[in-house]
Design an enzyme around this catalytic site. Structure first.
Site, PDB file in Angstrom:
ATOM      1  CB  SER A 144      26.510  40.913  33.066  1.00 14.72           C
ATOM      2  OG  SER A 144      26.687  41.923  34.007  1.00 14.72           O
TER       3      SER A 144
ATOM      4  CB  THR B 131      20.521  38.648  40.646  1.00 13.74           C
ATOM      5  OG1 THR B 131      21.936  38.727  40.772  1.00 13.74           O
ATOM      6  CG2 THR B 131      19.889  38.473  42.030  1.00 13.74           C
TER       7      THR B 131
ATOM      8  NE  ARG C 152      38.258  28.956  72.107  1.00 20.81           N
ATOM      9  CZ  ARG C 152      38.202  27.644  72.216  1.00 20.81           C
ATOM     10  NH1 ARG C 152      37.114  27.050  72.721  1.00 20.81           N
ATOM     11  NH2 ARG C 152      39.195  26.904  71.791  1.00 20.81           N
TER      12      ARG C 152
ATOM     13  N   GLY D  15      39.091  31.448  65.577  1.00 20.79           N
ATOM     14  CA  GLY D  15      40.029  30.336  65.469  1.00 20.79           C
ATOM     15  C   GLY D  15      39.484  29.275  64.517  1.00 20.79           C
TER      16      GLY D  15
ATOM     17  CD  GLU E  79      23.941  46.433  41.708  1.00 18.58           C
ATOM     18  OE1 GLU E  79      23.921  47.654  41.901  1.00 18.58           O
ATOM     19  OE2 GLU E  79      22.977  45.685  41.938  1.00 18.58           O
TER      20      GLU E  79
HETATM   21  C1  LIG Z   1      26.608  36.578  42.078  1.00 19.90           C
HETATM   22  C2  LIG Z   1      26.577  37.541  40.935  1.00 19.90           C
HETATM   23  C3  LIG Z   1      25.382  38.157  40.609  1.00 19.90           C
HETATM   24  C4  LIG Z   1      25.308  39.036  39.523  1.00 19.90           C
HETATM   25  N1  LIG Z   1      24.095  39.590  39.186  1.00 19.90           N
HETATM   26  C5  LIG Z   1      24.000  40.320  38.033  1.00 19.90           C
HETATM   27  C6  LIG Z   1      22.716  40.754  37.566  1.00 19.90           C
HETATM   28  O1  LIG Z   1      21.677  40.525  38.199  1.00 19.90           O
HETATM   29  N2  LIG Z   1      22.659  41.423  36.384  1.00 19.90           N
HETATM   30  C7  LIG Z   1      23.769  41.697  35.652  1.00 19.90           C
HETATM   31  O2  LIG Z   1      23.632  42.303  34.587  1.00 19.90           O
HETATM   32  N3  LIG Z   1      25.009  41.293  36.071  1.00 19.90           N
HETATM   33  C8  LIG Z   1      25.141  40.610  37.239  1.00 19.90           C
HETATM   34  N4  LIG Z   1      26.381  40.183  37.674  1.00 19.90           N
HETATM   35  C9  LIG Z   1      27.556  40.465  36.852  1.00 19.90           C
HETATM   36  C10 LIG Z   1      28.580  41.405  37.488  1.00 19.90           C
HETATM   37  O3  LIG Z   1      28.093  42.709  37.505  1.00 19.90           O
HETATM   38  C11 LIG Z   1      29.902  41.237  36.726  1.00 19.90           C
HETATM   39  O4  LIG Z   1      30.421  39.960  37.075  1.00 19.90           O
HETATM   40  C12 LIG Z   1      30.891  42.330  37.047  1.00 19.90           C
HETATM   41  O5  LIG Z   1      30.463  43.560  36.516  1.00 19.90           O
HETATM   42  C13 LIG Z   1      32.290  42.008  36.505  1.00 19.90           C
HETATM   43  O6  LIG Z   1      32.238  41.600  35.170  1.00 19.90           O
HETATM   44  P1  LIG Z   1      33.020  40.275  34.718  1.00 19.90           P
HETATM   45  O7  LIG Z   1      32.616  39.188  35.629  1.00 19.90           O
HETATM   46  O8  LIG Z   1      32.788  40.079  33.262  1.00 19.90           O
HETATM   47  O9  LIG Z   1      34.547  40.593  34.967  1.00 19.90           O
HETATM   48  P2  LIG Z   1      35.539  41.308  33.938  1.00 19.90           P
HETATM   49  O10 LIG Z   1      34.899  42.523  33.379  1.00 19.90           O
HETATM   50  O11 LIG Z   1      36.032  40.290  32.987  1.00 19.90           O
HETATM   51  O12 LIG Z   1      36.722  41.743  34.894  1.00 19.90           O
HETATM   52  C14 LIG Z   1      37.767  40.846  35.289  1.00 19.90           C
HETATM   53  C15 LIG Z   1      38.764  41.609  36.168  1.00 19.90           C
HETATM   54  O13 LIG Z   1      39.366  42.655  35.404  1.00 19.90           O
HETATM   55  C16 LIG Z   1      39.163  43.900  36.060  1.00 19.90           C
HETATM   56  N5  LIG Z   1      38.969  44.924  35.052  1.00 19.90           N
HETATM   57  C17 LIG Z   1      38.123  44.898  33.988  1.00 19.90           C
HETATM   58  N6  LIG Z   1      38.235  46.026  33.273  1.00 19.90           N
HETATM   59  C18 LIG Z   1      39.146  46.795  33.891  1.00 19.90           C
HETATM   60  C19 LIG Z   1      39.683  48.085  33.655  1.00 19.90           C
HETATM   61  N7  LIG Z   1      39.299  48.854  32.642  1.00 19.90           N
HETATM   62  N8  LIG Z   1      40.640  48.571  34.500  1.00 19.90           N
HETATM   63  C20 LIG Z   1      41.050  47.830  35.557  1.00 19.90           C
HETATM   64  N9  LIG Z   1      40.557  46.591  35.846  1.00 19.90           N
HETATM   65  C21 LIG Z   1      39.629  46.091  35.026  1.00 19.90           C
HETATM   66  C22 LIG Z   1      37.932  43.710  36.906  1.00 19.90           C
HETATM   67  O14 LIG Z   1      37.886  44.642  37.965  1.00 19.90           O
HETATM   68  C23 LIG Z   1      38.099  42.283  37.370  1.00 19.90           C
HETATM   69  O15 LIG Z   1      38.966  42.256  38.461  1.00 19.90           O
HETATM   70  C24 LIG Z   1      26.474  39.327  38.780  1.00 19.90           C
HETATM   71  C25 LIG Z   1      27.689  38.715  39.133  1.00 19.90           C
HETATM   72  C26 LIG Z   1      27.754  37.833  40.191  1.00 19.90           C
HETATM   73  C27 LIG Z   1      29.059  37.169  40.514  1.00 19.90           C
END
Ligand SMILES: Cc1cc2nc3c(=O)[nH]c(=O)nc-3n(C[C@H](O)[C@H](O)[C@H](O)COP(=O)(O)OP(=O)(O)OC[C@H]3O[C@@H](n4cnc5c(N)ncnc54)[C@H](O)[C@@H]3O)c2cc1C
Length: 378
Positions: free
Chosen positions: A126, A158, A267, A338, A362
Protein backbone atom coordinates in the site's frame (compact mmCIF):
# COMPACT_ATOMS: atom_id res chain seq x y z
CA UNK A 1 -18.15 -34.23 3.52
CA UNK A 2 -15.79 -34.37 6.48
CA UNK A 3 -15.96 -31.77 9.26
CA UNK A 4 -13.52 -33.47 11.66
CA UNK A 5 -10.04 -32.07 12.16
CA UNK A 6 -7.05 -34.32 11.57
CA UNK A 7 -4.78 -35.29 14.47
CA UNK A 8 -2.11 -32.89 13.18
CA UNK A 9 -4.59 -30.02 12.93
CA UNK A 10 -5.76 -30.70 16.48
CA UNK A 11 -2.16 -30.68 17.70
CA UNK A 12 -1.44 -27.32 16.09
CA UNK A 13 -4.68 -25.92 17.52
CA UNK A 14 -3.86 -27.18 21.01
CA UNK A 15 -0.30 -25.88 20.91
CA UNK A 16 -1.49 -22.43 19.77
CA UNK A 17 -4.27 -22.44 22.38
CA UNK A 18 -1.90 -23.34 25.18
CA UNK A 19 0.52 -20.58 24.22
CA UNK A 20 -2.29 -18.06 23.70
CA UNK A 21 -3.99 -18.73 27.00
CA UNK A 22 -0.92 -19.22 29.20
CA UNK A 23 1.50 -16.66 27.83
CA UNK A 24 -0.37 -14.19 25.66
CA UNK A 25 -3.79 -13.53 27.17
CA UNK A 26 -2.37 -12.46 30.56
CA UNK A 27 -0.32 -9.69 28.93
CA UNK A 28 -2.60 -8.69 26.04
CA UNK A 29 -3.86 -5.54 27.80
CA UNK A 30 -0.25 -4.57 28.55
CA UNK A 31 0.74 -5.13 24.88
CA UNK A 32 -2.11 -2.81 23.91
CA UNK A 33 -0.99 -0.20 26.47
CA UNK A 34 2.76 -0.39 25.75
CA UNK A 35 2.24 -0.62 21.97
CA UNK A 36 4.87 -3.32 21.80
CA UNK A 37 4.95 -7.11 21.53
CA UNK A 38 7.65 -8.50 23.85
CA UNK A 39 10.53 -10.32 22.13
CA UNK A 40 9.79 -13.50 24.08
CA UNK A 41 6.33 -13.65 22.49
CA UNK A 42 7.82 -13.49 18.98
CA UNK A 43 10.36 -16.15 20.03
CA UNK A 44 7.53 -18.31 21.38
CA UNK A 45 5.59 -18.09 18.10
CA UNK A 46 8.69 -19.11 16.17
CA UNK A 47 9.45 -22.01 18.54
CA UNK A 48 5.94 -23.39 18.02
CA UNK A 49 6.27 -23.19 14.23
CA UNK A 50 3.65 -20.44 14.04
CA UNK A 51 5.77 -18.20 11.81
CA UNK A 52 5.57 -20.69 8.94
CA UNK A 53 2.57 -22.93 9.53
CA UNK A 54 2.02 -23.59 5.81
CA UNK A 55 5.67 -23.36 4.75
CA UNK A 56 7.47 -26.61 3.78
CA UNK A 57 9.54 -28.32 6.47
CA UNK A 58 12.52 -28.28 4.12
CA UNK A 59 12.45 -24.47 4.42
CA UNK A 60 12.06 -24.44 8.19
CA UNK A 61 8.27 -24.33 8.29
CA UNK A 62 5.75 -26.55 10.06
CA UNK A 63 4.14 -27.74 6.79
CA UNK A 64 0.88 -28.22 8.67
CA UNK A 65 -1.39 -26.73 5.99
CA UNK A 66 -3.89 -23.91 5.61
CA UNK A 67 -6.59 -25.28 7.93
CA UNK A 68 -4.02 -25.65 10.71
CA UNK A 69 -2.84 -22.11 10.02
CA UNK A 70 -6.40 -20.79 10.33
CA UNK A 71 -6.95 -22.68 13.60
CA UNK A 72 -3.71 -21.35 15.07
CA UNK A 73 -4.56 -17.82 13.96
CA UNK A 74 -7.99 -18.03 15.64
CA UNK A 75 -6.37 -19.07 18.93
CA UNK A 76 -3.68 -16.38 18.90
CA UNK A 77 -6.19 -13.67 17.87
CA UNK A 78 -8.56 -14.66 20.67
CA UNK A 79 -5.78 -13.75 23.11
CA UNK A 80 -4.09 -10.83 21.35
CA UNK A 81 -5.09 -9.48 17.94
CA UNK A 82 -1.90 -7.40 17.64
CA UNK A 83 0.26 -10.51 17.94
CA UNK A 84 -2.05 -12.28 15.51
CA UNK A 85 -1.56 -9.71 12.74
CA UNK A 86 2.22 -9.86 13.19
CA UNK A 87 1.97 -13.62 12.81
CA UNK A 88 -0.41 -13.29 9.82
CA UNK A 89 1.85 -11.01 7.81
CA UNK A 90 4.96 -13.07 8.60
CA UNK A 91 3.21 -16.24 7.42
CA UNK A 92 2.03 -14.48 4.28
CA UNK A 93 5.55 -13.25 3.49
CA UNK A 94 6.98 -16.71 4.15
CA UNK A 95 4.44 -18.35 1.86
CA UNK A 96 5.02 -15.80 -0.91
CA UNK A 97 8.77 -16.42 -0.84
CA UNK A 98 8.32 -20.20 -0.63
CA UNK A 99 5.92 -20.11 -3.59
CA UNK A 100 7.50 -17.57 -5.93
CA UNK A 101 11.12 -17.45 -4.75
CA UNK A 102 14.15 -18.94 -6.46
CA UNK A 103 15.90 -21.73 -4.52
CA UNK A 104 18.46 -19.12 -3.38
CA UNK A 105 15.78 -16.68 -2.19
CA UNK A 106 14.00 -19.44 -0.29
CA UNK A 107 17.18 -20.61 1.41
CA UNK A 108 18.17 -17.06 2.23
CA UNK A 109 14.90 -16.01 3.88
CA UNK A 110 12.49 -18.84 4.74
CA UNK A 111 14.45 -20.66 7.47
CA UNK A 112 15.35 -17.40 9.23
CA UNK A 113 11.78 -16.12 8.94
CA UNK A 114 10.27 -19.32 10.33
CA UNK A 115 12.93 -19.55 13.05
CA UNK A 116 12.31 -16.00 14.26
CA UNK A 117 15.80 -14.77 13.40
CA UNK A 118 14.35 -12.09 11.09
CA UNK A 119 11.82 -11.13 13.82
CA UNK A 120 8.99 -10.67 11.29
CA UNK A 121 8.22 -10.37 7.62
CA UNK A 122 6.60 -7.28 6.20
CA UNK A 123 4.33 -6.80 3.18
CA UNK A 124 4.91 -3.41 1.53
CA UNK A 125 2.19 -2.95 -1.07
CA UNK A 126 0.00 0.00 0.00
CA UNK A 127 0.87 3.64 -0.56
CA UNK A 128 -0.76 6.86 0.61
CA UNK A 129 -2.61 7.17 -2.71
CA UNK A 130 -2.83 3.46 -3.51
CA UNK A 131 -4.65 1.23 -1.01
CA UNK A 132 -7.68 -0.43 -2.60
CA UNK A 133 -6.13 0.38 -5.97
CA UNK A 134 -2.50 -0.81 -5.83
CA UNK A 135 -2.27 -0.32 -9.60
CA UNK A 136 -1.95 3.40 -8.83
CA UNK A 137 1.32 2.94 -6.95
CA UNK A 138 4.15 5.40 -7.56
CA UNK A 139 7.15 3.69 -5.96
CA UNK A 140 9.59 2.84 -8.73
CA UNK A 141 12.40 0.36 -9.26
CA UNK A 142 14.88 1.44 -11.92
CA UNK A 143 17.47 -0.83 -13.50
CA UNK A 144 21.05 0.36 -12.97
CA UNK A 145 23.62 -2.11 -14.29
CA UNK A 146 23.10 -5.37 -12.45
CA UNK A 147 21.04 -3.70 -9.71
CA UNK A 148 17.59 -2.28 -9.16
CA UNK A 149 17.21 1.06 -7.37
CA UNK A 150 13.98 1.56 -5.45
CA UNK A 151 12.53 5.03 -4.74
CA UNK A 152 9.24 6.00 -3.16
CA UNK A 153 7.15 5.60 -0.03
CA UNK A 154 4.85 2.94 1.35
CA UNK A 155 2.05 3.48 3.85
CA UNK A 156 0.42 1.36 6.59
CA UNK A 157 3.16 -1.22 6.78
CA UNK A 158 2.62 -3.77 9.55
CA UNK A 159 5.83 -4.59 11.48
CA UNK A 160 7.67 -2.04 9.30
CA UNK A 161 9.66 -0.89 12.29
CA UNK A 162 11.37 -4.21 13.05
CA UNK A 163 10.88 -6.62 10.14
CA UNK A 164 14.00 -8.36 8.86
CA UNK A 165 12.66 -8.75 5.32
CA UNK A 166 10.24 -6.74 3.24
CA UNK A 167 8.33 -7.87 0.17
CA UNK A 168 8.18 -4.60 -1.74
CA UNK A 169 6.10 -3.79 -4.81
CA UNK A 170 7.41 -1.16 -7.21
CA UNK A 171 6.74 0.08 -10.70
CA UNK A 172 9.24 -1.23 -13.26
CA UNK A 173 7.23 -0.49 -16.38
CA UNK A 174 4.00 0.86 -17.84
CA UNK A 175 1.22 2.51 -15.83
CA UNK A 176 -1.40 0.25 -14.23
CA UNK A 177 -1.13 -3.25 -12.89
CA UNK A 178 1.08 -4.75 -15.61
CA UNK A 179 4.11 -2.58 -14.89
CA UNK A 180 4.52 -3.68 -11.26
CA UNK A 181 7.25 -6.01 -9.99
CA UNK A 182 8.05 -7.44 -6.61
CA UNK A 183 11.37 -7.35 -4.71
CA UNK A 184 12.83 -8.79 -1.53
CA UNK A 185 14.52 -6.11 0.53
CA UNK A 186 16.48 -6.67 3.75
CA UNK A 187 15.35 -4.71 6.80
CA UNK A 188 18.75 -3.02 7.12
CA UNK A 189 19.09 -2.00 3.45
CA UNK A 190 20.81 1.40 3.13
CA UNK A 191 18.30 4.09 2.09
CA UNK A 192 15.33 2.32 3.70
CA UNK A 193 13.93 4.33 6.60
CA UNK A 194 10.87 3.99 8.79
CA UNK A 195 8.49 6.95 8.64
CA UNK A 196 5.48 8.05 10.63
CA UNK A 197 4.18 5.68 13.28
CA UNK A 198 0.37 5.54 13.04
CA UNK A 199 -1.65 6.21 16.21
CA UNK A 200 -4.38 3.63 15.72
CA UNK A 201 -7.67 3.07 17.56
CA UNK A 202 -6.92 -0.65 17.87
CA UNK A 203 -4.22 -3.24 17.24
CA UNK A 204 -2.03 -0.88 19.17
CA UNK A 205 0.56 -3.54 19.94
CA UNK A 206 1.22 -3.98 16.23
CA UNK A 207 3.43 -1.32 14.69
CA UNK A 208 2.03 0.35 11.56
CA UNK A 209 4.36 2.77 9.84
CA UNK A 210 5.24 4.47 6.61
CA UNK A 211 8.42 3.34 4.85
CA UNK A 212 10.68 5.52 2.73
CA UNK A 213 12.92 4.18 -0.01
CA UNK A 214 15.61 6.60 -1.15
CA UNK A 215 17.89 5.03 -3.71
CA UNK A 216 17.58 1.58 -2.10
CA UNK A 217 19.86 -0.60 -4.20
CA UNK A 218 19.11 -4.30 -4.48
CA UNK A 219 20.77 -6.88 -6.75
CA UNK A 220 18.93 -8.32 -9.76
CA UNK A 221 18.56 -11.51 -7.72
CA UNK A 222 16.17 -9.64 -5.35
CA UNK A 223 13.43 -9.66 -7.99
CA UNK A 224 10.70 -12.04 -6.78
CA UNK A 225 8.91 -13.84 -9.61
CA UNK A 226 8.71 -12.42 -13.12
CA UNK A 227 9.51 -8.86 -14.16
CA UNK A 228 6.07 -7.18 -14.41
CA UNK A 229 4.48 -10.08 -12.53
CA UNK A 230 4.19 -8.29 -9.18
CA UNK A 231 0.47 -7.56 -9.28
CA UNK A 232 -0.35 -11.22 -9.75
CA UNK A 233 1.85 -12.12 -6.78
CA UNK A 234 0.10 -9.49 -4.64
CA UNK A 235 -3.36 -10.76 -5.58
CA UNK A 236 -2.41 -14.39 -4.92
CA UNK A 237 -0.85 -13.48 -1.57
CA UNK A 238 -3.92 -11.47 -0.58
CA UNK A 239 -6.26 -14.35 -1.46
CA UNK A 240 -4.44 -16.46 1.11
CA UNK A 241 -4.00 -13.54 3.49
CA UNK A 242 -7.77 -13.07 3.59
CA UNK A 243 -8.18 -16.52 5.13
CA UNK A 244 -5.78 -15.32 7.82
CA UNK A 245 -7.76 -12.13 8.48
CA UNK A 246 -11.07 -14.03 8.52
CA UNK A 247 -9.47 -16.29 11.14
CA UNK A 248 -8.21 -13.32 13.11
CA UNK A 249 -11.71 -11.80 13.14
CA UNK A 250 -13.15 -15.15 14.22
CA UNK A 251 -10.68 -15.40 17.10
CA UNK A 252 -11.55 -11.92 18.37
CA UNK A 253 -15.27 -12.65 18.01
CA UNK A 254 -14.93 -15.91 19.96
CA UNK A 255 -13.17 -14.11 22.80
CA UNK A 256 -15.88 -11.45 22.89
CA UNK A 257 -18.70 -14.00 22.91
CA UNK A 258 -17.00 -15.98 25.70
CA UNK A 259 -16.69 -12.85 27.78
CA UNK A 260 -20.26 -11.79 26.98
CA UNK A 261 -21.65 -15.14 28.17
CA UNK A 262 -19.60 -15.13 31.34
CA UNK A 263 -20.65 -11.56 32.19
CA UNK A 264 -24.31 -12.29 31.46
CA UNK A 265 -24.30 -15.15 33.97
CA UNK A 266 -22.75 -12.95 36.68
CA UNK A 267 -24.43 -9.62 36.23
CA UNK A 268 -27.76 -9.28 38.04
CA UNK A 269 -30.49 -6.71 37.42
CA UNK A 270 -33.98 -6.68 38.90
CA UNK A 271 -32.93 -9.58 41.13
CA UNK A 272 -31.83 -11.95 38.34
CA UNK A 273 -28.82 -12.61 36.13
CA UNK A 274 -29.18 -10.73 32.84
CA UNK A 275 -28.60 -14.14 31.15
CA UNK A 276 -32.24 -14.91 32.08
CA UNK A 277 -33.48 -12.12 29.79
CA UNK A 278 -34.50 -13.00 26.28
CA UNK A 279 -32.90 -9.82 24.93
CA UNK A 280 -29.49 -11.04 26.12
CA UNK A 281 -30.15 -14.67 25.14
CA UNK A 282 -30.91 -13.61 21.57
CA UNK A 283 -27.70 -11.64 21.38
CA UNK A 284 -25.80 -14.75 22.44
CA UNK A 285 -27.72 -16.99 20.02
CA UNK A 286 -27.15 -14.64 17.07
CA UNK A 287 -23.47 -14.28 17.88
CA UNK A 288 -22.92 -18.04 18.13
CA UNK A 289 -24.76 -18.65 14.86
CA UNK A 290 -22.89 -15.96 12.96
CA UNK A 291 -19.49 -17.09 14.26
CA UNK A 292 -20.25 -20.68 13.30
CA UNK A 293 -21.29 -19.58 9.80
CA UNK A 294 -18.11 -17.52 9.52
CA UNK A 295 -16.04 -20.49 10.67
CA UNK A 296 -17.58 -22.76 8.02
CA UNK A 297 -16.89 -20.20 5.28
CA UNK A 298 -13.33 -19.78 6.51
CA UNK A 299 -12.66 -23.50 6.78
CA UNK A 300 -14.06 -24.03 3.29
CA UNK A 301 -11.72 -21.41 1.84
CA UNK A 302 -8.80 -22.94 3.79
CA UNK A 303 -9.63 -26.47 2.54
CA UNK A 304 -9.88 -25.21 -1.04
CA UNK A 305 -6.51 -23.45 -0.83
CA UNK A 306 -5.01 -26.57 0.70
CA UNK A 307 -6.32 -28.77 -2.10
CA UNK A 308 -4.93 -26.46 -4.77
CA UNK A 309 -8.20 -25.30 -6.39
CA UNK A 310 -9.11 -21.68 -7.10
CA UNK A 311 -10.35 -20.06 -3.89
CA UNK A 312 -10.35 -16.25 -4.44
CA UNK A 313 -14.11 -15.85 -4.19
CA UNK A 314 -14.42 -18.16 -1.19
CA UNK A 315 -11.61 -16.33 0.65
CA UNK A 316 -13.25 -12.97 -0.07
CA UNK A 317 -16.62 -14.28 1.19
CA UNK A 318 -15.01 -15.65 4.35
CA UNK A 319 -13.12 -12.41 5.01
CA UNK A 320 -16.10 -10.10 4.43
CA UNK A 321 -18.53 -12.25 6.41
CA UNK A 322 -16.21 -13.11 9.30
CA UNK A 323 -15.02 -9.53 9.79
CA UNK A 324 -18.53 -8.07 9.66
CA UNK A 325 -19.95 -10.79 11.93
CA UNK A 326 -17.13 -10.49 14.44
CA UNK A 327 -17.75 -6.75 14.59
CA UNK A 328 -21.43 -7.37 15.44
CA UNK A 329 -20.46 -10.04 17.99
CA UNK A 330 -18.07 -7.62 19.74
CA UNK A 331 -20.71 -4.88 19.68
CA UNK A 332 -23.30 -7.16 21.28
CA UNK A 333 -20.82 -8.32 23.91
CA UNK A 334 -20.01 -4.71 24.75
CA UNK A 335 -23.71 -3.80 24.88
CA UNK A 336 -24.42 -6.66 27.28
CA UNK A 337 -21.74 -5.26 29.61
CA UNK A 338 -23.65 -1.99 29.93
CA UNK A 339 -21.46 0.92 31.08
CA UNK A 340 -18.67 -1.42 32.17
CA UNK A 341 -18.18 -2.49 28.56
CA UNK A 342 -17.15 1.05 27.75
CA UNK A 343 -14.27 0.98 30.21
CA UNK A 344 -10.81 -0.57 30.14
CA UNK A 345 -11.80 -2.76 33.07
CA UNK A 346 -13.20 -5.31 30.61
CA UNK A 347 -11.47 -6.72 27.53
CA UNK A 348 -14.51 -6.18 25.28
CA UNK A 349 -13.39 -2.58 24.93
CA UNK A 350 -10.11 -3.80 23.35
CA UNK A 351 -11.84 -6.45 21.25
CA UNK A 352 -14.10 -3.93 19.54
CA UNK A 353 -11.19 -1.58 18.83
CA UNK A 354 -9.11 -4.45 17.47
CA UNK A 355 -11.76 -6.14 15.37
CA UNK A 356 -12.73 -3.02 13.43
CA UNK A 357 -9.71 -3.09 11.14
CA UNK A 358 -10.47 -6.59 9.89
CA UNK A 359 -13.13 -4.94 7.70
CA UNK A 360 -10.48 -2.66 6.23
CA UNK A 361 -7.10 -4.26 5.68
CA UNK A 362 -6.14 -6.85 3.09
CA UNK A 363 -9.01 -5.43 1.05
CA UNK A 364 -11.99 -3.59 2.53
CA UNK A 365 -15.43 -5.23 2.72
CA UNK A 366 -16.36 -3.23 -0.39
CA UNK A 367 -13.38 -4.64 -2.30
CA UNK A 368 -14.28 -8.19 -1.16
CA UNK A 369 -17.75 -7.69 -2.65
CA UNK A 370 -16.14 -6.59 -5.91
CA UNK A 371 -14.00 -9.77 -5.91
CA UNK A 372 -17.05 -11.95 -5.19
CA UNK A 373 -19.39 -10.39 -7.75
CA UNK A 374 -16.71 -10.15 -10.46
CA UNK A 375 -16.09 -13.88 -10.10
CA UNK A 376 -19.83 -14.63 -10.36
CA UNK A 377 -20.34 -12.36 -13.34
CA UNK A 378 -17.32 -13.61 -15.32
C1 LIG B 1 -3.70 -1.26 10.76
C2 LIG B 1 -3.44 -1.40 9.29
C3 LIG B 1 -2.44 -2.25 8.87
C4 LIG B 1 -2.14 -2.39 7.51
N1 LIG B 1 -1.10 -3.20 7.12
C5 LIG B 1 -0.72 -3.20 5.81
C6 LIG B 1 0.47 -3.89 5.41
O1 LIG B 1 1.16 -4.53 6.22
N2 LIG B 1 0.85 -3.82 4.11
C7 LIG B 1 0.13 -3.12 3.18
O2 LIG B 1 0.55 -3.10 2.02
N3 LIG B 1 -1.01 -2.45 3.53
C8 LIG B 1 -1.44 -2.47 4.82
N4 LIG B 1 -2.58 -1.79 5.20
C9 LIG B 1 -3.31 -1.03 4.19
C10 LIG B 1 -4.72 -1.54 3.89
O3 LIG B 1 -4.66 -2.72 3.17
C11 LIG B 1 -5.49 -0.41 3.19
O4 LIG B 1 -5.74 0.59 4.17
C12 LIG B 1 -6.77 -0.89 2.56
O5 LIG B 1 -6.51 -1.72 1.46
C13 LIG B 1 -7.66 0.28 2.11
O6 LIG B 1 -6.93 1.21 1.37
P1 LIG B 1 -7.05 2.77 1.73
O7 LIG B 1 -6.80 2.91 3.18
O8 LIG B 1 -6.17 3.53 0.80
O9 LIG B 1 -8.56 3.14 1.44
P2 LIG B 1 -9.17 3.60 0.04
O10 LIG B 1 -8.70 2.70 -1.04
O11 LIG B 1 -8.91 5.05 -0.12
O12 LIG B 1 -10.71 3.38 0.27
C14 LIG B 1 -11.54 4.33 0.95
C15 LIG B 1 -12.99 3.81 0.95
O13 LIG B 1 -13.46 3.72 -0.39
C16 LIG B 1 -13.90 2.39 -0.65
N5 LIG B 1 -13.57 2.06 -2.02
C17 LIG B 1 -12.38 2.20 -2.66
N6 LIG B 1 -12.47 1.79 -3.93
C18 LIG B 1 -13.73 1.36 -4.11
C19 LIG B 1 -14.44 0.80 -5.20
N7 LIG B 1 -13.88 0.56 -6.39
N8 LIG B 1 -15.76 0.48 -5.05
C20 LIG B 1 -16.36 0.69 -3.85
N9 LIG B 1 -15.73 1.21 -2.76
C21 LIG B 1 -14.44 1.54 -2.90
C22 LIG B 1 -13.15 1.52 0.33
O14 LIG B 1 -13.82 0.30 0.54
C23 LIG B 1 -13.11 2.41 1.55
O15 LIG B 1 -14.32 2.29 2.23
C24 LIG B 1 -2.90 -1.67 6.56
C25 LIG B 1 -3.94 -0.83 6.99
C26 LIG B 1 -4.21 -0.68 8.34
C27 LIG B 1 -5.30 0.26 8.77
Amino acid sequence: MQLELTEEQKLVQQAARGFAQDRLAPIAAQIDRDEKIPAEILDGLAELGLFGVNVPESLGGAEAGVVAYSLAMQEIAAACASTAVTMAVTNMVGEVIAHFGTPEQRQRYNPRLCGGELRAGSFALSEAEAGSDPGAMRTTATRDGDDWVIDGSKQWITSGVFAGVFVVWARTGEEGTKGISCFLVDGDAPGLTVGKHEEKMGLRGSSTTALHFEGVRVPASALLGQLGGGFKIAMMALDGGRIGIASQALGIGEAALREGISYAKDRRTFGEPIANRQAIQWMIADSRTELDAARLLTMRAACMKESGVRFSRQAAMAKAYASESAWKVCDRALQSHGGYGYTKEYAVERYIRDVRVTRIYEGTSEIQRIVISRDLLR
